[in-house]
Design an enzyme around this catalytic site. Structure first.
Site, PDB file in Angstrom:
ATOM      1  N   HIS A   1       2.171  -1.058   3.586  1.00  0.00           N
ATOM      2  CA  HIS A   1       1.534  -1.681   2.428  1.00  0.00           C
ATOM      3  C   HIS A   1       1.505  -3.193   2.641  1.00  0.00           C
ATOM      4  O   HIS A   1       2.543  -3.857   2.590  1.00  0.00           O
ATOM      5  CB  HIS A   1       2.309  -1.372   1.143  1.00  0.00           C
ATOM      6  CG  HIS A   1       2.345   0.076   0.796  1.00  0.00           C
ATOM      7  ND1 HIS A   1       3.207   0.593  -0.149  1.00  0.00           N
ATOM      8  CD2 HIS A   1       1.624   1.135   1.251  1.00  0.00           C
ATOM      9  CE1 HIS A   1       3.012   1.899  -0.259  1.00  0.00           C
ATOM     10  NE2 HIS A   1       2.058   2.250   0.581  1.00  0.00           N
TER      11      HIS A   1
ATOM     12  N   SER B   1       6.734   0.197   3.192  1.00  0.00           N
ATOM     13  CA  SER B   1       6.294  -0.794   2.207  1.00  0.00           C
ATOM     14  C   SER B   1       7.316  -1.922   2.167  1.00  0.00           C
ATOM     15  O   SER B   1       7.576  -2.551   3.187  1.00  0.00           O
ATOM     16  CB  SER B   1       6.107  -0.131   0.836  1.00  0.00           C
ATOM     17  OG  SER B   1       5.631  -1.063  -0.110  1.00  0.00           O
TER      18      SER B   1
ATOM     19  N   ASP C   1       4.650   6.709  -2.370  1.00  0.00           N
ATOM     20  CA  ASP C   1       3.587   6.937  -1.392  1.00  0.00           C
ATOM     21  C   ASP C   1       4.167   7.596  -0.141  1.00  0.00           C
ATOM     22  O   ASP C   1       5.228   7.210   0.343  1.00  0.00           O
ATOM     23  CB  ASP C   1       2.927   5.599  -1.032  1.00  0.00           C
ATOM     24  CG  ASP C   1       1.651   5.770  -0.237  1.00  0.00           C
ATOM     25  OD1 ASP C   1       1.033   6.843  -0.331  1.00  0.00           O
ATOM     26  OD2 ASP C   1       1.270   4.809   0.467  1.00  0.00           O
TER      27      ASP C   1
END
Length: 397
Positions: free
Chosen positions: A241, A213, A337
């Site tokens: 992401h 991310s 995540d």
């Protein structure tokens, strides 16, 4: 990996207490007003300035002395990509978050900004009407400011430890006893030995899965340069992401960095060795059986862990295909995540590697995996590629 807060500020050290000071630079009065209201509503940050052009930001930087700047790309007088190096030249540890609409040109500029020292980017709504109802933009921007600013504070605390108290008068001084000095840990840092790792799987990995991310684009481009032997022989699937258009540009950068084919995954395409599959922005990427083959399945369902694409759907779906013959890598990023999917991979007999805190832009995702005790290794970014190559070559140590 280039990040905006490397090195020391030339305009005074960053504050280690009090709210984060945020400078908002955007030629839209509506956007400036929205961001100012959002920042002002948070207890741990404040609006240091709201400016219309990059030139105003450069000229007033020393007086404002912000911790974080939200910098628009398209502005009159001096645009964001031109202002960026001038701002960092004046304040090297300034955290700069680039804001842009989802056009290909702006996505390319955002990637250039990352290479010039911007800490992160955020997609901006196309219109002021969309912006006022943009819950995702609001949530993501505040989280980026908070987490990137917190990392700046931790780095400043390590670089400038508190001064020792003055020595007592000689008569009151206690007898000297020699002891080895122990350095104080950084704020929120984990003490050595606090994290446990588990052995690597004894199964030979058949696929490499990577999740990332914040800070991920730079980390991924650095990592894939070392993974040619793995890419040639095994499928490599990545979830970063990122919004649409940005993932298109990232795939092109990964192809150049790895010198191997890399593209956004297409629903239904077979998964084969020799190429990198990247989850497209706005879709979860899973893998499924398709007869005797493995295929990509794109999912337009709800966000997972506030993200779409998310890492967990990829990780968990891979278990049905490769069972425990999976090596997963969790790189820099906010949130957690990948941790649940990583747990499932470990339970199935696979392995997880996490990027360490020192080399991460934000130690959220890899930190969650490390703290969950599911990692076989917690490594600096510059050591992960070599470790992955060894594991796929048969070294299980």
């Amino acid at each position: 990996m280039s990040v905006a807060f490397a090195g020391n500020s030339t305009s005074g050290s960053s504050r280690e207490a009090g709210p984060l000071r945020v400078m908002i630079v955007d030629d839209s009065v509506v956007i400036r007003g929205l961001i100012s209201r959002w920042v002002g509503a948070e207890h741990d940050m404040e609006v240091a300035a709201s400016l219309r052009t990059g030139l105003e930001a450069v000229n007033q930087l020393e007086r404002i002395n912000p911790d974080v700047a939200v910098l628009d790309i398209e502005m009159p007088e001096l645009d964001g990509i031109s202002a960026l190096p001038q701002l960092l030249a004046k304040k090297r540890d300034l955290v700069i978050i680039m804001a842009s609409t989802l056009t290909r040109r702006n996505a390319e500029i955002s990637f250039k900004a990352l290479s010039l020292g911007a800490a992160d980017y955020i997609p901006k709504p196309e219109s002021t009407r969309e912006a006022s109802a943009a819950d995702t933009f609001h949530h993501d921007l505040i989280q980026k400011i908070r987490h990137l600013g917190a990392r700046l504070r931790r780095k400043a605390a390590v670089a400038s430890p508190p001064l020792a108290p003055a020595s007592p008068p000689p008569a009151a001084r206690a007898p000297f006893v020699a002891r080895p000095a122990a350095p104080a840990p950084a704020a929120n840092a984990l003490l050595p030995g606090a994290l446990s790792t588990r052995p690597f799987s004894t199964l030979a990995p058949k696929v490499l899965l990577i999740g990332s991310s914040t800070g991920g684009p730079q980390a991924l481009m650095a990592l894939v340069t070392e993974l040619g032997p793995v890419i040639d022989r095994f499928p490599v699937l990545i979830t970063q992401h990122m919004p649409p258009t940005f993932t298109t540009i990232l795939a092109e950068h990964l192809a150049r960095s790895s010198r191997r084919p890399a593209a956004e995954a297409v629903d239904g395409e077979p998964v084969k060795p020799g190429r990198i599959y990247l989850a497209p922005g706005g879709k979860h990427m899973r893998v499924v059986r398709s007869g005797a083959d493995v295929a990509i399945a794109l999912d337009d369902g709800p966000a997972v862990n506030f993200c779409k694409p998310a890492v967990d759907p990829l990780f968990t779906s891979a278990i049905d295909i490769w069972h425990g013959a999976i090596l997963s890598v969790i790189l820099t990023g906010m949130g957690s995540d990948g941790m649940r999917g990583g747990k499932d991979i470990v339970a199935a007999g696979g392995s997880v590697i996490a990027q360490d805190e020192a080399s991460s832009v934000v130690w959220g995702m890899p930190g969650a995996a490390a703290n969950a005790g599911i990692c076989a290794a917690i490594l600096p970014l510059n050591q992960i590629g070599a470790k992955v190559n060894r594991l796929f070559a048969g070294d299980r140590s």
